[in-house]
Motif scaffolding. Sequence first.
Motif, short mmCIF file in Angstrom:
data_model
loop_
_atom_site.label_atom_id
_atom_site.label_comp_id
_atom_site.label_asym_id
_atom_site.label_seq_id
_atom_site.Cartn_x
_atom_site.Cartn_y
_atom_site.Cartn_z
N LEU A 185 0.83 -1.21 0.00
CA LEU A 185 0.00 0.00 0.00
C LEU A 185 0.87 1.26 0.00
O LEU A 185 0.58 2.23 -0.71
N ALA A 186 1.94 1.24 0.78
CA ALA A 186 2.86 2.38 0.79
C ALA A 186 3.47 2.59 -0.59
O ALA A 186 3.63 3.73 -1.04
N ALA A 187 3.81 1.50 -1.27
CA ALA A 187 4.36 1.60 -2.62
C ALA A 187 3.33 2.17 -3.60
O ALA A 187 3.67 2.97 -4.47
N LEU A 188 2.07 1.78 -3.44
CA LEU A 188 1.01 2.34 -4.27
C LEU A 188 0.89 3.85 -4.03
O LEU A 188 0.66 4.63 -4.96
N GLY A 189 1.07 4.25 -2.78
CA GLY A 189 1.02 5.66 -2.45
C GLY A 189 2.13 6.46 -3.11
O GLY A 189 1.99 7.67 -3.32
N ARG A 190 3.24 5.78 -3.42
CA ARG A 190 4.35 6.44 -4.11
C ARG A 190 4.20 6.36 -5.62
O ARG A 190 5.07 6.79 -6.37
N GLY A 191 3.07 5.77 -6.07
CA GLY A 191 2.80 5.72 -7.50
C GLY A 191 3.53 4.63 -8.26
O GLY A 191 3.64 4.70 -9.48
N LEU A 192 4.01 3.59 -7.57
CA LEU A 192 4.76 2.54 -8.24
C LEU A 192 3.84 1.61 -9.02
O LEU A 192 2.73 1.30 -8.60
N SER A 193 4.32 1.14 -10.15
CA SER A 193 3.63 0.13 -10.93
C SER A 193 3.87 -1.24 -10.29
O SER A 193 4.67 -1.37 -9.35
N LYS A 218 -9.32 -5.58 0.61
CA LYS A 218 -9.40 -5.33 2.05
C LYS A 218 -9.76 -3.89 2.37
O LYS A 218 -10.43 -3.61 3.38
N LEU A 219 -9.32 -2.97 1.53
CA LEU A 219 -9.63 -1.56 1.76
C LEU A 219 -11.02 -1.19 1.26
O LEU A 219 -11.54 -0.12 1.59
N GLY A 220 -11.61 -2.06 0.45
CA GLY A 220 -12.92 -1.77 -0.10
C GLY A 220 -12.89 -0.72 -1.18
O GLY A 220 -13.85 0.04 -1.36
N VAL A 221 -11.79 -0.64 -1.92
CA VAL A 221 -11.67 0.31 -3.03
C VAL A 221 -11.52 -0.49 -4.32
O VAL A 221 -11.21 -1.68 -4.31
N SER A 222 -11.74 0.20 -5.45
CA SER A 222 -11.74 -0.51 -6.72
C SER A 222 -10.53 -0.22 -7.60
O SER A 222 -10.30 -0.93 -8.58
N THR A 223 -9.76 0.83 -7.28
CA THR A 223 -8.63 1.17 -8.14
C THR A 223 -7.38 1.44 -7.33
O THR A 223 -7.43 1.75 -6.13
N ARG A 224 -6.25 1.35 -8.01
CA ARG A 224 -4.96 1.65 -7.38
C ARG A 224 -4.90 3.10 -6.91
O ARG A 224 -4.31 3.41 -5.89
N MET A 225 -5.52 4.01 -7.70
CA MET A 225 -5.50 5.41 -7.33
C MET A 225 -6.23 5.64 -6.01
O MET A 225 -5.79 6.42 -5.16
N GLN A 226 -7.36 4.98 -5.83
CA GLN A 226 -8.09 5.11 -4.57
C GLN A 226 -7.27 4.54 -3.41
O GLN A 226 -7.27 5.08 -2.30
N ALA A 227 -6.57 3.44 -3.66
CA ALA A 227 -5.70 2.88 -2.62
C ALA A 227 -4.55 3.84 -2.31
O ALA A 227 -4.16 4.01 -1.14
N ALA A 228 -4.00 4.49 -3.33
CA ALA A 228 -2.93 5.45 -3.12
C ALA A 228 -3.39 6.62 -2.26
O ALA A 228 -2.64 7.13 -1.42
N ILE A 229 -4.63 7.02 -2.46
CA ILE A 229 -5.20 8.10 -1.64
C ILE A 229 -5.26 7.66 -0.18
O ILE A 229 -4.94 8.42 0.73
N VAL A 230 -5.67 6.41 0.07
CA VAL A 230 -5.71 5.89 1.44
C VAL A 230 -4.30 5.88 2.03
O VAL A 230 -4.09 6.25 3.18
N ALA A 231 -3.33 5.46 1.21
CA ALA A 231 -1.94 5.41 1.69
C ALA A 231 -1.47 6.78 2.13
O ALA A 231 -0.86 6.94 3.20
N ARG A 232 -1.75 7.79 1.35
CA ARG A 232 -1.33 9.14 1.71
C ARG A 232 -2.14 9.68 2.89
O ARG A 232 -1.60 10.35 3.76
N ASP A 233 -3.43 9.37 2.91
CA ASP A 233 -4.30 9.84 3.99
C ASP A 233 -3.87 9.25 5.34
O ASP A 233 -4.01 9.89 6.38
N THR A 234 -3.35 8.02 5.33
CA THR A 234 -2.98 7.36 6.57
C THR A 234 -1.50 7.54 6.91
O THR A 234 -1.01 6.95 7.87
N GLY A 235 -0.79 8.33 6.13
CA GLY A 235 0.60 8.63 6.46
C GLY A 235 1.62 7.64 5.97
O GLY A 235 2.80 7.71 6.37
N LEU A 236 1.21 6.72 5.11
CA LEU A 236 2.16 5.71 4.61
C LEU A 236 3.02 6.24 3.47
O LEU A 236 4.06 5.66 3.16
N ALA A 237 2.57 7.30 2.83
CA ALA A 237 3.31 7.81 1.67
C ALA A 237 3.33 9.33 1.71
O ALA A 237 2.55 9.96 2.41
#
Length: 237
Positions: A185-193, A218-237
């Motif tokens: 998830l942290a890697a998704l927050g950094r925009g990694l493929s 597990k996060l209940g989201v449908s796209t990587r971008m939405q997961a990246a938003i969670v990562a940044r929102d929670t301080g992982l990225a």
Amino acid sequence: MTARPVRVLLADDHAAIRAGLRLLLDAAPDVEVVGEAADGTAAVTNARALRPDVVLMDLRMPGVDGIEATRTITAEGLAEVLVLTSFDLDEYVDGALRAGAAGFLLKSAEPSALIDAVRRVADGDGVLAPEVTRRLLAAFARGPETAPGTRATAGPAGATADGASGAPGTDPRLADLTPREVDVLAALGRGLSNQGIAADLFITEATAKTHVSRVLAKLGVSTRMQAAIVARDTGLA
């Protein structure tokens, strides 16, 4: 054995633009345009009938617009959606991400960048135009309540954006993730493929793709971008 080409549905209300996109994409040996749509209603109907890998979606169309069509297509799991538009206004970016678009490009993108984006989205990656990425990063810097795709309502694990602790790894939305999935998830927050995640975590690309799928579920989201938003929102990225 030759891999199956990426099947693309074009959704744009301008016939000349659809013709140009078809000419461009069909010239790529691993991409095949399987249909066209002139409005959002036709995009949904054709996506149900043709089951493309990617819908290349304009946003401003008559009747049902591209955002509503994207929401239906992604909710039904019909295809990945790559938005291609002339407008990079915040409300369009926000609406497209909330609707589940996997990518957002401007029509001014170079042909090679567009073809690469189609391939990446079909492979499960997310793509954002550089202009959009800069604004998203600025929004994240201002705070989670300003970031497109975030809400102040309850999240998948019952947390709220306003109620997040801000400490990496302590947000309730991360409670169901394994340590490895938190890393992903942290890697998704950094925009990694997927390839970037694999290299960063010393795992195979197939394993990275599996981890990404589990994180999204597990996060209940449908796209990587939405997961990246969670990562940044929670301080992982």
